[in-house]
Scaffold this motif. Structure first.
Motif, PDB file in Angstrom:
ATOM      1  N   ALA A  96       0.827  -1.210   0.000  1.00 36.12           N
ATOM      2  CA  ALA A  96       0.000   0.000   0.000  1.00 36.12           C
ATOM      3  C   ALA A  96       0.863   1.261   0.000  1.00 36.12           C
ATOM      4  N   PHE A 108       1.105   4.119  -2.785  1.00 32.52           N
ATOM      5  CA  PHE A 108       0.825   5.531  -2.489  1.00 32.52           C
ATOM      6  C   PHE A 108       1.976   6.415  -2.960  1.00 32.52           C
ATOM      7  N   MET A 112      -7.547   2.574   1.248  1.00 29.30           N
ATOM      8  CA  MET A 112      -6.569   3.032   2.232  1.00 29.30           C
ATOM      9  C   MET A 112      -7.077   2.771   3.642  1.00 29.30           C
TER      10      MET A 112
END
Length: 577
Positions: free
Chosen positions: A220, A224, A353
């Protein structure tokens, strides 16, 4: 030199295999249910010389640990890389940005990152040399003093035993991002049962769960970082090119020097749990090979996951965005990662998220059971708690420690109370500074270890892993942690221009708790205590997992010679990976 490797293995294996051996001798098959029940029976550590001192006895017990060495290289690598990545980064960085601005965010996280790197390097050297139960907690007693070891061990228990219910409540609050009509206690129950289920499988369950959790978190963050670069360059659906706009308006700093100090303390708490990789040393199949590489991974976590993502956060979100001040430490809507994606007009990704934030929260809760249970067992090993604290079953699970951790975890059901916020604020205050004291203690233990080597005429040549930061790095770690404590003292006592006693104790209560433990030990030992073990009296041998010292030294020299014969890029790779 005296080592306990063969004795440790034989004692740990004898009782565990006794029933299986008897069954095989008679031709009887051991069924799944019987094997499951027998697995909870206590494992015998064997006889221990009654003439040993308390410290010597603790060292021997730590060396004979019956904890299962089930963690593989991939488990330890991911624990090192991702175990400490939690709400401190995903949500707490938003509070830090609001407090001090983007420049303070980068400066403070960089300084704390250097301290964490030095601390983990020191921890790696100690853990590889002494892969014993309790790791740095038992080494506090050995290299500093029993009274300091007592304070640090109990303080570390408090830290993790309180974190578990806090994180379980945080997980229920994270769900409110999608649905706030269902009672929080329902979600708490589900997540509590999940943590119990994972820990039924012992250290292997913890390792596999953390491998999955950390993989998701790392993926993740990498995603990002790529997205953040695209958004900053104007590649999002709305907003256009951003560049360094928010560093000029509203500005790079907020609240001046005081804001910088506030970010300094928040940044420190964001790295909590980094030292957990050291606790895995007694349950790692080959710590001499695995731990050096794992501790080096911390450099990449600090550089890539923290620094790069935080620079992007400072570029994408202005510090005066009102959404940064959420209702809790797990308020996904207050996450600067979520805010940055929302500002770009991207739909769907904020929910993704939030799933990552939920996983991060559960990961910390799972780590809390691991950390507190091993520490509770270490209390018994060192004579700092009842002997039944050290109950370890034939599957290598510290059952009493796990049971106590899960029992305290039931405090998570305070989520259904209207006094939840007050209760958890004071629970957090009890252990709030624990990580800072732990890191400072690890660095000072490393300094004392090197001092003992020098005084006793030995050198780092007998170590298979030597900290890249050396003794100077550990001294830097001690100094920076002292500065963190000073900054937190000021920030807690003077949140505004006037002193605030309530705010001070809410943030600095852990220091008072440490003094309380200190006094308990003094009274317990009738004020007959050693405040600092002399370097010449330090036990440098017990617990070293070595069968043949000459062979070990030869292997180390061969490995160093092999690396020295390679091109510079290979040497660089081995230095940092």
């Amino acid at each position: 030199m005296v080592t306990y490797e063969d004795e440790t293995i034989s004692n740990a294996g004898s009782v565990a295999s006794k029933d299986a051996y008897a069954a095989s001798a008679t031709g009887e098959k051991v069924g799944f249910w019987r094997d499951f029940i027998d697995g909870f029976k206590q494992l015998d550590l064997g006889d221990i010389d009654p003439n040993l001192s308390e410290t010597e006895r603790a060292n021997v017990i730590a060396a004979r640990t019956p904890l299962k060495r089930s963690l593989k290289n991939r488990h330890v690598q991911m624990i090192a890389i991702g175990s400490a990545i939690g709400t401190g980064l995903f949500v707490g960085s938003g509070t830090a940005l609001h407090t001090g601005g983007p420049a303070s965010l980068v400066i403070c996280y960089f300084l704390i990152g250097t301290m964490i790197f030095c601390t983990v390097q020191a921890l790696g050297e100690l853990a590889v040399a002494y892969p014993v139960a309790g790791s740095f907690l038992s080494l506090n007693t050995r290299f500093i003093s029993p009274i300091w070891g007592f304070c640090m061990a109990w303080n570390y228990v408090l830290q993790w035993i309180i974190v578990m219910p806090l994180e379980l409540v945080a997980s229920s609050l994270t769900i409110r991002y999608w649905n706030d009509t269902i009672n929080s206690a329902a979600w708490v129950s589900i997540f509590y049962c999940l943590i119990v289920f994972i820990n039924l499988f012992g250290v292997k369950g913890y390792g596999e769960a953390e491998f999955i959790f950390s993989t998701i978190k790392v993926t993740a963050i990498l995603g990002f970082i790529i997205l953040g670069i695209v958004l900053n360059c104007g590649g999002g659906p709305v907003g256009g090119y951003i560049g360094g706009r928010y560093w000029y308006n509203p500005g790079a700093f907020h609240h001046g020097f005081k804001g910088l100090c506030g970010v300094f303390t928040t940044a420190a708490f964001s790295f909590s749990g980094t030292e957990l990789v050291g606790l895995t040393s007694a349950e790692t199949a080959n710590p001499r090979k695995t731990l050096p590489s794992a501790t080096k991974q911390v450099f990449w976590r600090i550089t890539l996951f923290y620094m790069v993502s935080l620079v992007l956060i400072g570029l994408l979100v202005p510090y005066n965005d009102p959404r940064l001040m959420g209702n809790s430490s797990a308020d996904a809507a207050a996450s600067p990662f979520v805010i940055a994606i929302r500002n770009a007009g991207i739909k769907g990704l904020p929910s993704v998220m939030n799933v990552v934030i939920l996983i991060a929260v559960l990961s910390v809760a799972n780590s809390a059971v691991f950390g507190s249970s091993r520490t509770i067992a270490s209390l018994a090993d060192q004579g700092f708690g009842p002997r039944w604290f050290g109950y370890i079953d034939r599957k290598g699970r510290p059952l009493v420690g796990v049971g106590i951790a899960l029992a305290f975890g039931l405090l998570c059901f305070l989520a259904a109370s209207d006094k939840e916020a007050v209760a958890f604020a004071w629970m957090m205050a009890i252990s709030g500074l624990s990580s800072v004291f732990t890191w400072m203690s690890i660095c000072f233990t490393h300094v004392r270890f090197r001092r003992a080597l020098k005084v006793q005429g030995r050198s780092t040549k007998e170590l298979s892993f030597v900290a890249l930061s050396g003794v100077w790095g550990s001294l830097w770690g001690v100094l920076l942690n002292v500065l963190i404590l000073m900054a937190e003292f000021w920030f807690s006592l003077f949140p505004t221009n006037k002193p605030d006693a309530y705010n001070f104790f809410e943030n600095y209560l852990n220091a008072v708790v440490l003094v309380f433990f200190f006094l308990i030990f003094l009274v317990w030992k009738k004020f007959k205590v050693t405040f600092l073990v002399r370097a010449k009296d330090v036990d440098l041998d017990t617990g070293r997992r070595v069968e043949d010292w000459d062979l070990l030294m030869q292997e180390i020299e061969e490995e160093r010679a092999y690396i020295a014969s390679k091109p510079f890029y290979y040497k660089l790779y081995k230095m940092w990976c």
